[in-house]
Scaffold this active site. Structure first.
Site, PDB file in Angstrom:
ATOM      1  N   PHE A 259       0.779  -1.125  -0.184  1.00 21.99           N
ATOM      2  CA  PHE A 259      -0.016  -0.560   0.031  1.00 21.99           C
ATOM      3  C   PHE A 259       0.556   1.084   0.054  1.00 21.99           C
ATOM      4  O   PHE A 259       0.169   2.262  -0.671  1.00 21.99           O
ATOM      5  CB  PHE A 259      -1.207   0.356   1.371  1.00 21.99           C
ATOM      6  CG  PHE A 259      -0.279   0.140   2.336  1.00 21.99           C
ATOM      7  CD1 PHE A 259      -0.042   1.692   2.911  1.00 21.99           C
ATOM      8  CD2 PHE A 259       0.240  -0.952   3.525  1.00 21.99           C
ATOM      9  CE1 PHE A 259       0.571   2.342   4.491  1.00 21.99           C
ATOM     10  CE2 PHE A 259       0.594  -0.525   4.794  1.00 21.99           C
ATOM     11  CZ  PHE A 259       1.363   0.789   4.767  1.00 21.99           C
TER      12      PHE A 259
ATOM     13  N   LYS B  55      -1.590  -7.115  -9.496  1.00 22.99           N
ATOM     14  CA  LYS B  55      -2.457  -7.615  -7.989  1.00 22.99           C
ATOM     15  C   LYS B  55      -2.196  -5.958  -6.735  1.00 22.99           C
ATOM     16  O   LYS B  55      -0.660  -6.128  -6.288  1.00 22.99           O
ATOM     17  CB  LYS B  55      -2.063  -8.932  -7.173  1.00 22.99           C
ATOM     18  CG  LYS B  55      -3.408  -9.535  -6.519  1.00 22.99           C
ATOM     19  CD  LYS B  55      -4.206  -8.200  -5.438  1.00 22.99           C
ATOM     20  CE  LYS B  55      -3.209  -9.055  -4.602  1.00 22.99           C
ATOM     21  NZ  LYS B  55      -3.482  -7.496  -3.160  1.00 22.99           N
TER      22      LYS B  55
ATOM     23  N   GLU C  34      -5.424  -4.065  -2.216  1.00 15.51           N
ATOM     24  CA  GLU C  34      -6.770  -3.800  -2.027  1.00 15.51           C
ATOM     25  C   GLU C  34      -7.186  -2.525  -1.343  1.00 15.51           C
ATOM     26  O   GLU C  34      -7.902  -1.935  -1.373  1.00 15.51           O
ATOM     27  CB  GLU C  34      -7.770  -4.767  -1.319  1.00 15.51           C
ATOM     28  CG  GLU C  34      -7.131  -5.585   0.143  1.00 15.51           C
ATOM     29  CD  GLU C  34      -6.159  -6.303   0.118  1.00 15.51           C
ATOM     30  OE1 GLU C  34      -5.899  -6.836   1.012  1.00 15.51           O
ATOM     31  OE2 GLU C  34      -4.730  -6.028  -0.871  1.00 15.51           O
TER      32      GLU C  34
ATOM     33  N   SER D 203       6.578  -7.155   3.749  1.00 10.28           N
ATOM     34  CA  SER D 203       6.756  -8.070   5.173  1.00 10.28           C
ATOM     35  C   SER D 203       7.333  -8.803   5.124  1.00 10.28           C
ATOM     36  O   SER D 203       7.403  -9.613   4.278  1.00 10.28           O
ATOM     37  CB  SER D 203       5.144  -7.981   6.544  1.00 10.28           C
ATOM     38  OG  SER D 203       5.006  -8.933   5.976  1.00 10.28           O
TER      39      SER D 203
ATOM     40  N   CYS E 232       9.849   1.494   3.616  1.00 10.98           N
ATOM     41  CA  CYS E 232      11.058   0.192   3.879  1.00 10.98           C
ATOM     42  C   CYS E 232      12.272   0.848   4.132  1.00 10.98           C
ATOM     43  O   CYS E 232      13.327  -0.199   4.284  1.00 10.98           O
ATOM     44  CB  CYS E 232      10.990  -1.189   2.959  1.00 10.98           C
ATOM     45  SG  CYS E 232      11.333  -0.794   1.680  1.00 10.98           S
TER      46      CYS E 232
ATOM     47  N   GLU F 203      10.236  -4.037  13.202  1.00 11.07           N
ATOM     48  CA  GLU F 203      10.040  -2.704  12.388  1.00 11.07           C
ATOM     49  C   GLU F 203       8.237  -1.857  12.421  1.00 11.07           C
ATOM     50  O   GLU F 203       7.491  -2.859  12.819  1.00 11.07           O
ATOM     51  CB  GLU F 203       9.372  -3.448  10.375  1.00 11.07           C
ATOM     52  CG  GLU F 203       9.349  -2.174   9.344  1.00 11.07           C
ATOM     53  CD  GLU F 203       9.306  -2.778   8.090  1.00 11.07           C
ATOM     54  OE1 GLU F 203       9.325  -2.093   7.353  1.00 11.07           O
ATOM     55  OE2 GLU F 203       8.991  -3.430   7.652  1.00 11.07           O
TER      56      GLU F 203
END
Length: 500
Positions: A155, A179, A182, A232, A287, A387
Site C-alpha cells: 500500500f 495484483k 486492496e 512484510s 521500507c 519494524e
C-alpha cells in the site's frame, strides 16, 4: 463518515476493463485523512486470476515477437502519457494512501523514472558473443523473456512500486499480471488507463484486484513463471518458499529496520534535515525509512535537542493541505498498532521525548500519528528490533564507531543504512563493514535510482536478483547459449569441408 462515491472497481484483463466474475466480497477504499469512502474494490477469486493468466499466456508469443525497439517505443509513449497525468497520479496517491503531495509527486517522478530506465532495453537486453572458442566455432549468449510474470505490491507506494516491475517485464518481452494492494487500488486504475491507450496486444498487461485468494493463486498458478513481491518480512518468506516450490523465479522484498549512524563530526543542521525526512516522510511507512538513530560519542548531546525541536515543529494534517508535513497513516488499525508500539517502547524503559499519539491537526475521522522520538533505547528492546512502519524514531547511544557498526549488524534486517559524518575514513570503514544492501552517506533515504538495483540483504530480501536496475533485466530474461559452426567454405560454391 461522508460517502461520496461507491464505484466498484473493475479488473483489467485481455485488453478490457472487466467486472470481477468470481468475487467473494468487496472492501471500501477510504481516504485515511478523513475516512471518506472513495470507491469499493472487489475481492476477486482464483477464476479471475486464471482469466488474466490465460490472456497473458496467449499474448506472449505475439508480444515477444515485437522488436526490442518496438517495445521501447511503446514505453517512450507511456512515459509521455504518465508525465501528462502526473498531477492526477500524485493526488490519487495522497488521497488513497495519505502521504503529502510533496511526497506523492516525488513518488510519481520515481515511477516515471522506472519507465525511462526500461526504455533502454535495446541496449540492456543485449547478449554476448565470442568467436573462435574453438577452431571455427563461435559461442553466443542471448536473452529471451521468462514468460508470464506477476507482481504483488504493497500500500505504501501505489504508483512507484508496481513500476519497479511492470515496465522492465514488458520491455523484456514478457506479459504481466499485477495484483495491487486492496487498500490503494485507485492509482493503478489511472496507470492502466494510460497503458490501455498504448494499444498493446490484448493480454500483455493485466490487473486483478483482490486479497489473499488472488495472492495464493498467483503463488500456485502453473501458468505464472515469475513472481515479484513487496511487503512484510514474514509474508515475503511465505511468498518466496511457496513460489519457489512451484518452480517459479522469485524476488521477495521484505521489511526493514534501517539505522542512521551520526558521528561527532556530522553537520548537525543538515543531519537533522536528513533524519526527519527519512523517519517521518510518508509518516514512516516505507521500507527505507530510517527508524533508528545511533549516535556515536558526543553526537548524542549535539543532535537530540535540535532533532526534537525540529520534529515538534512538523505540521500533521491532510496530505492535500499545503501546510502539512506529515500525513495520516494508512488506516485506524495501523494508527492503533503504532500507538501500541510507542507504549511498549516506554514500558521497555525508553524515554518518550516527543509523543505523537495525540498529534494536533487533521480530521478526527483520520488515522493520524505525529512524529514520535524515543531516547535511551537499547539494541535488545523490541522497539529497536522490529519494524513499526510509522513515524516513530528510536535513539540509541554508542561509544564508538565499532559499537555502532555492531548495533547495525545485529539487526536481522539489512535493507538500508546511513552514516552522517565528514570523515572519509569513517565512511570507508562503514560501507565496507556494514551488513546492508543500500548505504547512504549524509543521505537519510538511500533508495537507489531506477538504473541501480534496490539491493536489500538478510531478512529484507529473499531471492538472487533485486528490483529494477541491471538486476531487473537479469530477472525478467532467461539466458540461452548457442555454440555453432558451419561446414561450407562461405564462398557460395556449394562445396563443403570437414575439419580434420
Amino acid at each position: 463518515m461522508a460517502v461520496t462515491a461507491t464505484r466498484l472497481l473493475d479488473n483489467y484483463i485481455d485488453g478490457e476493463w472487466t467486472p470481477a466474475q468470481a468475487a467473494t466480497g468487496e472492501l471500501d477504499v477510504s481516504n485515511p485523512a478523513n475516512g471518506e469512502v472513495l470507491a469499493r474494490v472487489p475481492l476477486s477469486g482464483s477464476a479471475d486470476l486464471d482469466a488474466a493468466v490465460r490472456a497473458a499466456r496467449e499474448a506472449l508469443l505475439e508480444w515477444r515477437s515485437v522488436s526490442t525497439i518496438g517495445r521501447a517505443r511503446k514505453l517512450f509513449e507511456l512515459r509521455e502519457r504518465l508525465v501528462a497525468r502526473q498531477d492526477d497520479l500524485a493526488r490519487s496517491v495522497t488521497t488513497e494512501m495519505g502521504k503529502t503531495l510533496v511526497d506523492a509527486r516525488a513518488e510519481v517522478a520515481r515511477m516515471i523514472e522506472m519507465v525511462e530506465a526500461a526504455c533502454a532495453i535495446p541496449t540492456t537486453m543485449q547478449g554476448r558473443i565470442l568467436e573462435d572458442v574453438s577452431r571455427n566455432i563461435d559461442a553466443e549468449t542471448i536473452r529471451q523473456p521468462v514468460g508470464v510474470c506477476a507482481a504483488i505490491v504493497p500500500f505504501n507506494f501505489p504508483a512507484m512500486v508496481p513500476f519497479w516491475f511492470l515496465p522492465f517485464a514488458i520491455a523484456c518481452g514478457n506479459t504481466f499480471v499485477l495484483k495491487p494492494s486492496e487498500q490503494v487500488p485507485l492509482t493503478q486504475q489511472i496507470a492502466f488507463e494510460e497503458l490501455h491507450a498504448l494499444g498493446l496486444p490484448p493480454g500483455v498487461v493485466n490487473l486483478v484486484n483482490g486479497g489473499r485468494e488472488v495472492v495464493e493463486s498467483i503463488l500456485d498458478h502453473p501458468g505464472i513463471d515469475a513472481v515479484s513481491f513487496v511487503g512484510s518480512a514474514p509474508v515475503a518468506r511465505i511468498v518466496y518458499e511457496r513460489s519457489a516450490k512451484a518452480g517459479k523465479r522469485v524476488q521477495a522484498l521484505g521489511g526493514a529496520k534501517n539505522h542512521m549512524v551520526v558521528m561527532p563530526d556530522a553537520v548537525i543542521d543538515k543531519t537533522v534535515e536528513g533524519i526527519i525526512g527519512s523517519a517521518f516522510g510518508a509518516a514512516g511507512q516505507r521500507c527505507m525509512a530510517g527508524s533508528v538513530v545511533v549516535t556515536v560519542g558526543d553526537a548524542h548531546e549535539q543532535l537530540v535537542g535540535p532533532l526534537v525541536e525540529a520534529s515538534r515543529a512538523l505540521q500533521v494534517g491532510d496530505g492535500l493541505d499545503d501546510g502539512s508535513d506529515v500525513g495520516p497513516v494508512i488506516s485506524c488499525a495501523a494508527r492503533d498498532r503504532i500507538r501500541e508500539w510507542i507504549e511498549r517502547g516506554e514500558a521497555e524503559g525508553a524515554r518518550l521525548v516527543l509523543d505523537g499519539r495525540a498529534a494536533e491537526g487533521g480530521d478526527p475521522e483520520g488515522s493520524f500519528v505525529g512524529p514520535t522520538i524515543l531516547d535511551g533505547v537499547t539494541p535488545e528492546m523490541a522497539i529497536a528490533q522490529e519494524e513499526v512502519f510509522g513515524p516513530v524514531l528510536s535513539v540509541i547511544s554508542a561509544a564508538t564507531l565499532d559499537e555502532a557498526i555492531g548495533i547495525v549488524n545485529g539487526s536481522r534486517f539489512g535493507n538500508g543504512t546511513s552514516i552522517f559524518t565528514e570523515s572519509g575514513a569513517s565512511v570507508r570503514r562503514y560501507r565496507h563493514e556494514v551488513q546492508a544492501g543500500m548505504i547512504g552517506v549524509n543521505i537519510g533515504v538511500a533508495a537507489p535510482v531506477a538504473f541501480f538495483p534496490f539491493s536489500g540483504w538478510k531478512d529484507s530480501f529473499l531471492g538472487d536478483l533485486h528490483a529494477h536496475g541491471t538486476d531487473a533485466v537479469e530477472f525478467f530474461t532467461r539466458k540461452k547459449t548457442v555454440t555453432s559452426r558451419w561446414f561450407s567454405s562461405g564462398q557460395g560454391s556449394g562445396t563443403y569441408f570437414v575439419e580434420r
